[in-house]
Motif scaffolding. Structure first.
Motif, PDB file in Angstrom:
ATOM      1  N   LEU A  51     -24.304   0.599  -0.184  1.00 54.42           N
ATOM      2  CA  LEU A  51     -23.299  -0.461  -0.369  1.00 54.42           C
ATOM      3  C   LEU A  51     -22.988  -1.223   0.923  1.00 54.42           C
ATOM      4  O   LEU A  51     -22.982  -2.460   0.913  1.00 54.42           O
ATOM      5  N   PRO A  52     -22.748  -0.539   2.059  1.00 56.32           N
ATOM      6  CA  PRO A  52     -22.557  -1.311   3.293  1.00 56.32           C
ATOM      7  C   PRO A  52     -23.804  -2.110   3.691  1.00 56.32           C
ATOM      8  O   PRO A  52     -23.689  -3.205   4.242  1.00 56.32           O
ATOM      9  N   VAL A  55     -23.780  -5.289   1.631  1.00 52.52           N
ATOM     10  CA  VAL A  55     -22.773  -6.208   2.170  1.00 52.52           C
ATOM     11  C   VAL A  55     -23.298  -6.887   3.433  1.00 52.52           C
ATOM     12  O   VAL A  55     -23.150  -8.099   3.613  1.00 52.52           O
ATOM     13  N   VAL A  72     -14.973  -5.352   4.840  1.00 51.93           N
ATOM     14  CA  VAL A  72     -15.444  -4.966   3.500  1.00 51.93           C
ATOM     15  C   VAL A  72     -16.453  -3.818   3.613  1.00 51.93           C
ATOM     16  O   VAL A  72     -16.382  -2.834   2.866  1.00 51.93           O
ATOM     17  N   LEU A  76     -15.947  -0.035   2.121  1.00 47.61           N
ATOM     18  CA  LEU A  76     -16.939   0.580   1.236  1.00 47.61           C
ATOM     19  C   LEU A  76     -17.507   1.857   1.840  1.00 47.61           C
ATOM     20  O   LEU A  76     -17.773   2.836   1.134  1.00 47.61           O
ATOM     21  N   ASP A  77     -17.703   1.851   3.144  1.00 48.46           N
ATOM     22  CA  ASP A  77     -18.206   3.032   3.841  1.00 48.46           C
ATOM     23  C   ASP A  77     -17.231   4.193   3.659  1.00 48.46           C
ATOM     24  O   ASP A  77     -17.640   5.304   3.289  1.00 48.46           O
ATOM     25  N   ALA A  79     -14.917   4.512   1.337  1.00 46.89           N
ATOM     26  CA  ALA A  79     -14.859   4.880  -0.078  1.00 46.89           C
ATOM     27  C   ALA A  79     -16.053   5.742  -0.475  1.00 46.89           C
ATOM     28  O   ALA A  79     -15.897   6.724  -1.229  1.00 46.89           O
ATOM     29  N   MET A  80     -17.218   5.405   0.031  1.00 43.84           N
ATOM     30  CA  MET A  80     -18.404   6.183  -0.309  1.00 43.84           C
ATOM     31  C   MET A  80     -18.382   7.556   0.364  1.00 43.84           C
ATOM     32  O   MET A  80     -18.852   8.539  -0.219  1.00 43.84           O
TER      33      MET A  80
END
Length: 123
Positions: A51-52, A55, A72, A76-77, A79-80
């Motif tokens: 995800l990162p 982005v 962002v 995401l980092d 959160a993952m």
């Protein structure tokens, strides 16, 4: 002076860049998790990197300012990391995220600098 030829962007090039960046971020995520949590399963880090990486690649492709893409990607980092490693304390998540950023920057500078030096070596 280093002159680079004009490059065309193909879907395969974008996909390859994204996959390699995701793998690089996954490796550095594993190093960060080992640093903070101790012995962890390396397969869990494979969930953190993509995800990162997406982005970063999309932000670069569309010239989105770093002031938007970096927060962002960091969110995401984190959160993952939380999802992948099932960590509840936010302090552990924040520590893993900061260590991940530091390792990624340091390793990126070393690898990038080495590649640049080797590319400018006389043949």
């Amino acid at each position: 002076m280093l002159v680079l030829p004009a490059q065309t962007v193909t879907p395969a090039a974008v996909l390859g860049t994204t996959v390699l960046f995701a793998l690089f971020l996954s490796v550095t995520a594993h190093l960060a998790a080992r640093n903070v949590l101790g012995s962890v399963d390396p397969r869990r880090a494979l969930y953190v990197g993509p995800l990162p990486a997406v982005v970063g690649v999309v932000g670069g492709a569309f010239s989105v300012p770093a002031a938007l893409t970096v927060p962002v990607a960091l969110a995401l980092d984190a959160a993952m990391f939380r999802w992948s490693y099932d960590e509840e304390p936010l302090r552990a998540i924040a520590t893993m995220t900061v260590v991940h950023v530091v390792i990624t920057v340091l390793l990126g500078v070393v690898v990038g600098g080495t590649v640049f030096l080797l590319s400018t070596a006389p043949s």
